[in-house]
Write a protein that holds these residues in place. Structure first.
Motif, short mmCIF file in Angstrom:
data_model
loop_
_atom_site.label_atom_id
_atom_site.label_comp_id
_atom_site.label_asym_id
_atom_site.label_seq_id
_atom_site.Cartn_x
_atom_site.Cartn_y
_atom_site.Cartn_z
N CYS A 398 -1.97 29.16 37.16
CA CYS A 398 -1.15 28.92 38.01
C CYS A 398 -1.75 26.99 37.55
O CYS A 398 -2.77 26.08 37.74
CB CYS A 398 -0.73 28.72 40.07
N SER A 399 0.17 26.51 37.89
CA SER A 399 -0.98 25.04 37.11
C SER A 399 -0.69 23.87 37.57
O SER A 399 -0.96 22.62 37.91
CB SER A 399 0.31 24.46 36.15
N GLU A 400 -0.50 23.96 39.24
CA GLU A 400 -1.42 23.17 40.68
C GLU A 400 -2.22 23.26 41.50
O GLU A 400 -2.34 24.66 41.89
CB GLU A 400 0.13 23.13 41.26
N PRO A 401 -2.88 22.75 41.57
CA PRO A 401 -4.23 23.39 42.83
C PRO A 401 -3.35 23.48 44.07
O PRO A 401 -2.18 22.73 44.32
CB PRO A 401 -5.34 22.37 42.10
N GLY A 402 -4.70 24.09 44.47
CA GLY A 402 -3.47 24.92 46.17
C GLY A 402 -2.79 25.84 46.81
O GLY A 402 -2.22 25.79 47.82
N TRP A 403 -2.70 26.65 45.40
CA TRP A 403 -1.94 28.29 45.83
C TRP A 403 -2.35 29.35 45.83
O TRP A 403 -3.44 29.00 45.19
CB TRP A 403 -0.17 28.17 44.74
#
Length: 470
Positions: A398-403
């Motif tokens: 995933c390209s966005e941290p926190g998922w």
């Protein structure tokens, strides 16, 4: 004595050092058990469907002749023990394609002569990539994607994966721009793009692809003259709207076109029927060359004739399959709602989903900073302190941290409730800690202002201070 090993045996491209697999290792050291180890780690990183296993056991108890390998009261053990045709039992292939059609609402048809049996979807995916690509070639895959693909598609084939970066801004849907960017990225790395692989329904998102996305993919592979692999292993887990659309339904309008031979489907009974240990997977393709090559390769991972015989009897029982599919969806929907509701009460939201055995959970607000380092820090706390094994988004590229991917169908309702209580207590504790930090910062700021004022006062001439006091 020096061991002489192959380069493949010594290379470290298997992906076993991913946090996805490391979480499993931590779980295996300290597995939760309600009676024997209630403080252990709860496994929420395993996409396994145990919710409808009682239905399978009930069917088995009513069909003991099948379990004993009997036909009309006569033993067929010798027949099954000697059977080793790579093509598989004809009755099983027929039963399997009928089950696949039923899951897809009988909107599409499958030809049993175009199906290749494999030892699970892992084997099916790798076999397909062996047929399509080799070193120097690339397969494009939308993110986030199943962490095991780094092992399944790359390790032995030598092919590369180039991510199609999808974002939360549109619910991680595929866009034309993202497709083109991934294609250009592959070319810039001197890789030849051989195809696109998607998982529909998505693992880890738990969402079904829209018709617009599927049409976009078809247009793209037609334009680039490449292949499309649709991994539909979760097709029978769609528990709410929108309805599921298989790539085969979209492909129907291309029947006389050249692209007809470049779309392939991967399937397995592991998720939909909840029998991962049986190792039953399949490749479906209209391409005769692919079917022929994959059939030869399947000799390295055959499905036992005993397994085929047992499952052909089970899948041929239409009354059972109709009831199973319906009941399984109801149970998945209920369990999914339990997880989402419990997390919401803990202040955690999930991506809206309608399929799969997991939820894509948004914990970005719990990160200490918007970085993947902070994501790993949070993940380690959840595994070691909260005692829950979940999969960080970075392991899914995933390209966005926190998922995070959180599985819900591989445990009892009671265990899920305990897991939710643990995460709720963790969030509340983190919130209290945050409040203390904020309070401490405010206190330091106030003291700092007082000190600054004091220093300013004592820098004034004496008579000014006097005037100020009167």
């Amino acid at each position: 004595m020096r061991l002489l090993l192959s380069g493949k045996a010594k290379c470290n491209s298997h992906g076993q050092d991913s946090s996805y697999f490391l979480g499993w290792q931590e779980y295996e050291k300290n597995p939760y058990d309600q009676a024997r180890n209630p403080q252990g780690i709860i496994q929420m990183g395993l996409a396994e469907n145990q919710l409808s296993f009682d239905l399978l056991e009930s069917w088995l108890s009513e069909n003991q002749d099948i379990a004993g390998f009997k036909r009309n009261g006569e033993s067929i053990f010798r027949e099954l023990a000697l059977f080793q045709d790579y093509h598989g039992l004809p009755e099983f292939k027929q039963a399997l394609v009928q089950f696949m059609e039923e899951i897809r609402g009988n909107k599409v048809g499958f030809n049993p002569n175009k199906i290749v049996l494999t030892a699970g979807a892992t084997s099916a995916n790798e076999t397909l990539i062996f047929c399509l690509a080799e070193a120097g070639d690339a397969i494009l895959i939308p993110t986030p994607y199943y962490p095991g693909f780094d092992r399944d598609l790359k390790w032995r084939t030598g092919a590369e994966i180039v991510p199609i970066h999808c974002t939360s801004s549109n619910g991680f849907k595929i866009t034309a721009c993202a497709l083109q960017q991934a294609y250009q990225e592959a070319l810039s790395r001197n890789l030849k793009v051989k195809g696109v692989l998607v998982t529909n329904p998505s693992n880890p998102l738990g969402t079904t692809m829209t018709r617009a996305e599927l049409d976009l993919l078809m247009d793209f592979i037609v334009e680039k003259q490449i292949h499309l692999v649709s991994d539909e292993i979760y097709s029978g887990t769609v528990f709410s709207s929108p309805n599921y659309t298989s790539i085969m339904e979209v492909l129907a309008k291309y029947k006389k076109a050249e692209v007809w031979d470049r779309v392939h489907v991967v399937y397995s009974l592991s998720k939909d029927l909840g029998v991962p240990g049986f190792r039953v997977g399949a490749i479906y393709s209209n391409n005769d060359s692919i079917v022929a090559a994959a059939t030869k390769m399947s000799s390295f991972g055959l499905v036992s004739s005993q397994t085929q015989y047992f499952l052909s009897a089970l899948l041929s029982d239409k009354k059972f399959t109709r009831n199973y599919i319906s009941e399984n969806k109801k149970r998945l929907k209920k369990r999914h709602a339990s997880l989402v509701s419990g997390l919401q009460k803990a202040g955690i939201s999930c991506l809206k989903s309608n399929a799969g055995l997991f939820s894509w959970v948004d914990m970005r607000h719990l990160l200490s900073s918007n970085t993947f380092e902070a994501e790993m820090e949070l993940w380690k706390k959840i595994v070691h302190d909260v005692k829950l094994n979940i999969s960080p988004g970075s392991s899914c590229h995933c390209s966005e941290p926190g998922w995070f991917r959180v599985c819900f169908a591989n445990m009892t309702e009671e265990t899920l409730e305990i897991a939710i209580r643990r995460i709720k207590a963790f969030v509340e504790s983190a919130s209290r800690g945050q409040d203390k930090v904020i309070s401490s910062q405010r206190s330091r700021n106030v003291n700092s202002r007082k000190k600054s004022f004091s220093k300013w006062v004592f820098r004034l001439p004496f008579h000014d201070r006097e005037a100020g006091e009167r």
